[in-house]
Design an enzyme around this catalytic site. Structure first.
Site, PDB file in Angstrom:
ATOM      1  CG  HIS A  63      -1.816  -1.130   1.354  1.00  0.00           C
ATOM      2  ND1 HIS A  63      -2.283  -1.583   2.566  1.00  0.00           N
ATOM      3  CD2 HIS A  63      -2.364  -1.941   0.415  1.00  0.00           C
ATOM      4  CE1 HIS A  63      -3.075  -2.622   2.366  1.00  0.00           C
ATOM      5  NE2 HIS A  63      -3.142  -2.861   1.072  1.00  0.00           N
ATOM      6  CE  LYS A  72       2.452   3.332   5.445  1.00  0.00           C
ATOM      7  NZ  LYS A  72       1.383   2.456   5.041  1.00  0.00           N
ATOM      8  CE1 TYR A 132       0.091  -0.112   8.980  1.00  0.00           C
ATOM      9  CE2 TYR A 132      -1.665  -0.676  10.501  1.00  0.00           C
ATOM     10  CZ  TYR A 132      -0.858  -0.996   9.432  1.00  0.00           C
ATOM     11  OH  TYR A 132      -1.010  -2.210   8.823  1.00  0.00           O
ATOM     12  CG  ASP A 168      -4.167  -5.796  -0.144  1.00  0.00           C
ATOM     13  OD1 ASP A 168      -4.270  -4.627  -0.567  1.00  0.00           O
ATOM     14  OD2 ASP A 168      -3.913  -6.065   1.045  1.00  0.00           O
TER      15      ASP A 168
END
Length: 183
Positions: A63, A72, A132, A168
């Site tokens: 991603h 991140k 995250y 995905d």
């Protein structure tokens, strides 16, 4: 806590805590603004925290975000994961490099992933909780996914994939992503 750069991905860092353990268990700091600042990152830039829980064999990714991207901090707070970063910043000296990590609750190491890099992971245990911290609010319209099994990336995922999202599973390969990005 110490910060170590990731040579394969320019601008990526590992933040390794210094645990304290005794007969009660252990304690460690998983985020330190001064340490983050010491490598040139703004600790106040992170605006949203999220958590995913996965069963063993689940694969999430690869991603990234379109537009300005998304930086991140990623940490496996429970269990173990095989973590992957692919540098897709065309102006980066490590463009198209890949880096692999095992993140776990044993170490509580946090990985900083710069904006413009693709990220994915596979849960090596069940459950595996991944925390995250991202630097801008999530906008689903900017979500981009690249095929986890793209032969050009040749990622050797450690386990058979037990489950993944439809998005995905149906993601285009790297070449298609790059073609769309250029047009």
């Amino acid at each position: 806590m110490k910060a170590t750069d990731v040579p394969a991905i320019a601008g990526a860092y590992l933040f390794e805590p210094t645990p304290y353990a005794d007969e009660r268990g252990s304690f460690c700091r998983t985020f330190d603004a001064d340490v983050v600042r010491s490598v040139g990152l703004d600790p106040d830039a992170f605006v949203q925290d999220s958590l995913s829980r996965s069963v063993r064999g689940v694969l999430r990714g690869l991603h990234l975000r379109s537009s300005a991207g998304e930086a991140k901090l990623v940490r496996c707070s429970y269990g173990r994961i095989f973590d992957v970063v692919v540098d897709l910043r065309t102006d980066s000296p490590t463009y198209r490099n890949r880096a692999f990590f095992e993140l776990s609750d044993e170490t509580q190491t946090t990985l900083y992933i710069p904006a413009g890099c693709a990220h994915g992971f596979q849960a090596l245990t069940g459950p595996a909780d991944v925390s995250y911290r991202i630097d801008r609010p999530h906008d689903p319209a900017e979500d981009v996914t690249i095929a986890f099994d793209d032969p050009e990336l040749a990622i050797d995922w450690p386990l058979p994939v037990t489950s993944m999202s439809r998005r995905d599973r149906e993601a285009p390969g790297l070449a298609e992503y790059l073609r769309r990005k250029e047009s």
